[in-house]
Design a protein around this motif. Structure first.
Motif, PDB file in Angstrom:
ATOM      1  N   GLY A  15      -3.964  36.209  23.537  1.00 19.72           N
ATOM      2  CA  GLY A  15      -5.217  36.476  24.244  1.00 19.72           C
ATOM      3  C   GLY A  15      -5.030  37.419  25.411  1.00 19.72           C
ATOM      4  O   GLY A  15      -5.864  38.294  25.666  1.00 19.72           O
ATOM      5  N   LEU A  16      -3.935  37.248  26.146  1.00 16.07           N
ATOM      6  CA  LEU A  16      -3.656  38.148  27.271  1.00 16.07           C
ATOM      7  C   LEU A  16      -3.388  39.568  26.785  1.00 16.07           C
ATOM      8  O   LEU A  16      -3.834  40.541  27.410  1.00 16.07           O
ATOM      9  CB  LEU A  16      -2.476  37.630  28.096  1.00 16.07           C
ATOM     10  N   ASN A  17      -2.666  39.711  25.682  1.00 15.47           N
ATOM     11  CA  ASN A  17      -2.432  41.057  25.149  1.00 15.47           C
ATOM     12  C   ASN A  17      -3.733  41.688  24.654  1.00 15.47           C
ATOM     13  O   ASN A  17      -3.936  42.898  24.817  1.00 15.47           O
ATOM     14  CB  ASN A  17      -1.361  41.023  24.057  1.00 15.47           C
ATOM     15  N   GLN A  57      -8.464  49.449  36.178  1.00  8.83           N
ATOM     16  CA  GLN A  57      -7.071  49.905  36.201  1.00  8.83           C
ATOM     17  C   GLN A  57      -6.213  48.974  37.051  1.00  8.83           C
ATOM     18  O   GLN A  57      -5.067  48.676  36.701  1.00  8.83           O
ATOM     19  CB  GLN A  57      -6.983  51.328  36.731  1.00  8.83           C
ATOM     20  N   GLY A  58      -6.770  48.489  38.144  1.00 11.43           N
ATOM     21  CA  GLY A  58      -6.032  47.598  39.027  1.00 11.43           C
ATOM     22  C   GLY A  58      -5.660  46.273  38.378  1.00 11.43           C
ATOM     23  O   GLY A  58      -4.735  45.592  38.835  1.00 11.43           O
ATOM     24  N   GLN A  59      -6.339  45.907  37.319  1.00  7.77           N
ATOM     25  CA  GLN A  59      -6.061  44.642  36.640  1.00  7.77           C
ATOM     26  C   GLN A  59      -5.048  44.807  35.508  1.00  7.77           C
ATOM     27  O   GLN A  59      -4.428  43.827  35.083  1.00  7.77           O
ATOM     28  CB  GLN A  59      -7.362  44.058  36.092  1.00  7.77           C
ATOM     29  N   GLU A  65       1.856  41.774  33.494  1.00  8.77           N
ATOM     30  CA  GLU A  65       2.872  40.959  34.160  1.00  8.77           C
ATOM     31  C   GLU A  65       2.701  39.470  33.865  1.00  8.77           C
ATOM     32  O   GLU A  65       3.677  38.734  33.833  1.00  8.77           O
ATOM     33  CB  GLU A  65       2.870  41.242  35.660  1.00  8.77           C
ATOM     34  N   ARG A  66       1.467  39.012  33.617  1.00  8.73           N
ATOM     35  CA  ARG A  66       1.275  37.614  33.219  1.00  8.73           C
ATOM     36  C   ARG A  66       1.929  37.372  31.861  1.00  8.73           C
ATOM     37  O   ARG A  66       2.545  36.337  31.629  1.00  8.73           O
ATOM     38  CB  ARG A  66      -0.213  37.241  33.140  1.00  8.73           C
ATOM     39  N   ASP A  71       7.445  35.114  29.409  1.00  2.00           N
ATOM     40  CA  ASP A  71       8.594  35.435  28.550  1.00  2.00           C
ATOM     41  C   ASP A  71       8.182  36.054  27.215  1.00  2.00           C
ATOM     42  O   ASP A  71       8.793  35.783  26.177  1.00  2.00           O
ATOM     43  CB  ASP A  71       9.470  34.194  28.299  1.00  2.00           C
ATOM     44  N   ALA A  72       7.172  36.878  27.238  1.00  2.00           N
ATOM     45  CA  ALA A  72       6.708  37.547  26.016  1.00  2.00           C
ATOM     46  C   ALA A  72       6.654  39.045  26.266  1.00  2.00           C
ATOM     47  O   ALA A  72       6.874  39.522  27.379  1.00  2.00           O
ATOM     48  CB  ALA A  72       5.345  37.009  25.612  1.00  2.00           C
TER      49      ALA A  72
END
Length: 153
Positions: A15-17, A57-59, A65-66, A71-72
């Motif tokens: 989901g983050l990706n 862009q700032g996000q 980094e999250r 570790d992914a």
């Protein structure tokens, strides 16, 4: 054997990706509209689109980094962004200002929905840091939708 925790962490990372891809695609589209907007509302929209692009862009780095802190690995190329995003390309340089605003409002609304879905995944994975960041990112995306829709009223 994968545990439930492993599955929830994998779902969060996926989901983050996807969120990272959406931010990168939306950043580029917002800059595209910033560069190509024209008409009587040029100055206001040119500045608004640039403000929104800078916020998005700032996000981007924070989202990536999250993923890394979990570790992914993150997205690696324009192709990986294209595969993972829900933000449709827009190559026209002749859209009306209103069409640009509507498209960005719709895209940011999609992002709000994704952010809210990710909130549950972060909670399930026990990732309190991501959970908290998602609140801030959701508020920013909701504000972008509000600003964009308010220019159409």
């Amino acid at each position: 054997m994968a545990t439930s925790g492993d599955n929830s962490k994998t779902a969060l990372i996926d989901g983050l990706n996807a969120l990272l891809a959406d931010h990168m695609a939306l950043y580029f589209k917002t800059k595209h509209f910033h560069w190509h907007v024209k008409g009587p509302r040029f100055r206001d929209l040119h500045l608004l689109f640039d403000e929104h692009a800078a916020e998005i862009q700032g996000q981007i780095d924070l989202i990536a980094e999250r993923v890394r802190k979990n570790d992914a690995t993150t997205l690696t190329s324009i192709g990986s962004v294209a595969k993972a995003t829900q933000i449709a390309d827009q190559d026209s340089t002749d859209l009306s200002a209103e069409a640009m605003v509507q498209e960005l409002a719709d895209d940011n609304a999609k992002m709000v929905a994704s952010l809210k879905d990710l909130k549950a995944l972060a909670d399930e994975a026990g990732d309190n840091a991501t959970d908290g960041m998602l609140d801030d990112w959701t508020d920013m995306a909701e504000q972008r939708v509000w600003f964009l829709k308010s220019t159409l009223a």
